[in-house]
Write a protein that holds these residues in place. Sequence first.
Motif, short mmCIF file in Angstrom:
data_model
loop_
_atom_site.label_atom_id
_atom_site.label_comp_id
_atom_site.label_asym_id
_atom_site.label_seq_id
_atom_site.Cartn_x
_atom_site.Cartn_y
_atom_site.Cartn_z
N GLY A 1 12.91 53.05 21.00
CA GLY A 1 13.26 53.43 22.37
C GLY A 1 14.75 53.67 22.52
N PRO A 2 15.13 54.31 23.61
CA PRO A 2 16.56 54.56 23.83
C PRO A 2 17.31 53.27 24.14
N THR A 3 18.56 53.26 23.76
CA THR A 3 19.38 52.09 24.05
C THR A 3 20.12 52.30 25.35
N GLU A 4 20.52 51.20 25.93
CA GLU A 4 21.34 51.26 27.14
C GLU A 4 22.75 51.65 26.71
N THR A 5 23.46 52.30 27.61
CA THR A 5 24.86 52.59 27.30
C THR A 5 25.66 51.32 27.54
N ILE A 6 26.69 51.16 26.78
CA ILE A 6 27.52 49.97 26.92
C ILE A 6 28.71 50.32 27.80
N GLU A 7 29.00 49.43 28.72
CA GLU A 7 30.14 49.66 29.61
C GLU A 7 31.42 49.32 28.89
N LEU A 8 32.41 50.20 29.03
CA LEU A 8 33.70 49.92 28.44
C LEU A 8 34.43 48.92 29.33
N PRO A 9 35.19 48.01 28.70
CA PRO A 9 35.90 47.03 29.52
C PRO A 9 36.98 47.69 30.37
N ALA A 10 37.14 47.19 31.58
CA ALA A 10 38.16 47.68 32.49
C ALA A 10 39.24 46.62 32.60
N PHE A 11 40.46 47.00 32.29
CA PHE A 11 41.55 46.04 32.32
C PHE A 11 42.45 46.35 33.50
N GLY A 12 42.73 45.35 34.29
CA GLY A 12 43.64 45.49 35.41
C GLY A 12 44.96 44.84 35.04
N GLU A 13 45.74 44.59 36.07
CA GLU A 13 47.01 43.93 35.79
C GLU A 13 46.75 42.46 35.44
N MET B 1 46.48 38.51 35.49
CA MET B 1 46.11 37.64 36.61
C MET B 1 47.33 37.02 37.29
N TYR B 2 48.35 36.64 36.52
CA TYR B 2 49.50 35.99 37.14
C TYR B 2 50.24 36.95 38.08
N LYS B 3 50.28 38.24 37.73
CA LYS B 3 50.93 39.21 38.61
C LYS B 3 50.12 39.41 39.89
N ARG B 4 48.82 39.44 39.74
CA ARG B 4 47.95 39.61 40.91
C ARG B 4 48.11 38.42 41.85
N ARG B 5 48.11 37.21 41.30
CA ARG B 5 48.29 36.00 42.13
C ARG B 5 49.65 36.00 42.82
N LEU B 6 50.68 36.40 42.08
CA LEU B 6 52.03 36.46 42.64
C LEU B 6 52.07 37.43 43.81
N ARG B 7 51.46 38.60 43.64
CA ARG B 7 51.42 39.60 44.70
C ARG B 7 50.69 39.06 45.92
N LEU B 8 49.57 38.35 45.73
CA LEU B 8 48.81 37.79 46.85
C LEU B 8 49.62 36.71 47.57
N ARG B 9 50.35 35.89 46.80
CA ARG B 9 51.20 34.87 47.41
C ARG B 9 52.31 35.51 48.25
N GLN B 10 52.91 36.56 47.72
CA GLN B 10 53.98 37.24 48.45
C GLN B 10 53.45 37.85 49.75
N LYS B 11 52.26 38.40 49.74
CA LYS B 11 51.65 38.95 50.95
C LYS B 11 51.40 37.84 51.96
N ALA B 12 50.91 36.69 51.49
CA ALA B 12 50.63 35.56 52.37
C ALA B 12 51.93 35.03 53.01
N GLU B 13 53.01 35.01 52.26
CA GLU B 13 54.31 34.54 52.78
C GLU B 13 54.86 35.49 53.85
N VAL B 14 54.66 36.79 53.65
CA VAL B 14 55.13 37.78 54.61
C VAL B 14 54.39 37.63 55.93
N LYS B 15 53.09 37.32 55.89
CA LYS B 15 52.29 37.17 57.09
C LYS B 15 52.69 35.94 57.89
N GLN B 16 53.25 34.95 57.26
CA GLN B 16 53.61 33.70 57.96
C GLN B 16 54.83 33.90 58.72
#
Length: 186
Positions: free
Chosen positions: A157-169, A171-186
């Motif tokens: 039978g046919p095989t499923e296609t495999i998803e290629l991994p998606a890499f973002g920035e 995690m520490y940069k993402r958390r830093l960005r979220l913290r900075q947004k939270a500080e601006v809102k305060q």
Amino acid sequence: MKGYFGIGVEGVSKAMNVGTLFRTAHAFDAAFVFTLRAQYNRREGAQSDTSDTPRSVPTYHFTDLESFRLPVGCRLVGIEITDDAIELPTFRHPRQAAYILGAEREGLSKEVQAICDYVVKIPMRFSVNLGVAGALVMYDRLVSLGRHAPRPVAEGGPTETIELPAFGEPMYKRRLRLRQKAEVKQ
């Protein structure tokens, strides 16, 4: 596939078998190949190693067990038919591994088995050719550690296609960005 592997032989007597193993290792993208306590005649081995592995892959020849060395963190996996060996289909390959096969008639010596991190056997009725055994181990490593789609449920039978991994920035940069947004809102 992350990690690397090397493969070698202990005390072989047939250069053609080593040549076949080295050629197959080259095809499977081995990081290195080696011999231990072996009289490997490269000219004879070249009859079956038509890819001339020693010119493309680091090749080491260790005269005795005292001179035998592996990279730091590399696990030694012996391939031998013993009662307490792990069967290959249930073995989880180390990310950094060196596989070693024994001589055609004697197999792996007790001294080499003693320094192995794992001893693995291929479940069969009797021993097969050294090059064939090495190829089975390398193929199993590729299938179990590589990124491949799952096998189909129905035969052919046919095989499923495999998803290629998606890499973002990171995690520490993402958390830093979220913290900075939270500080601006305060």
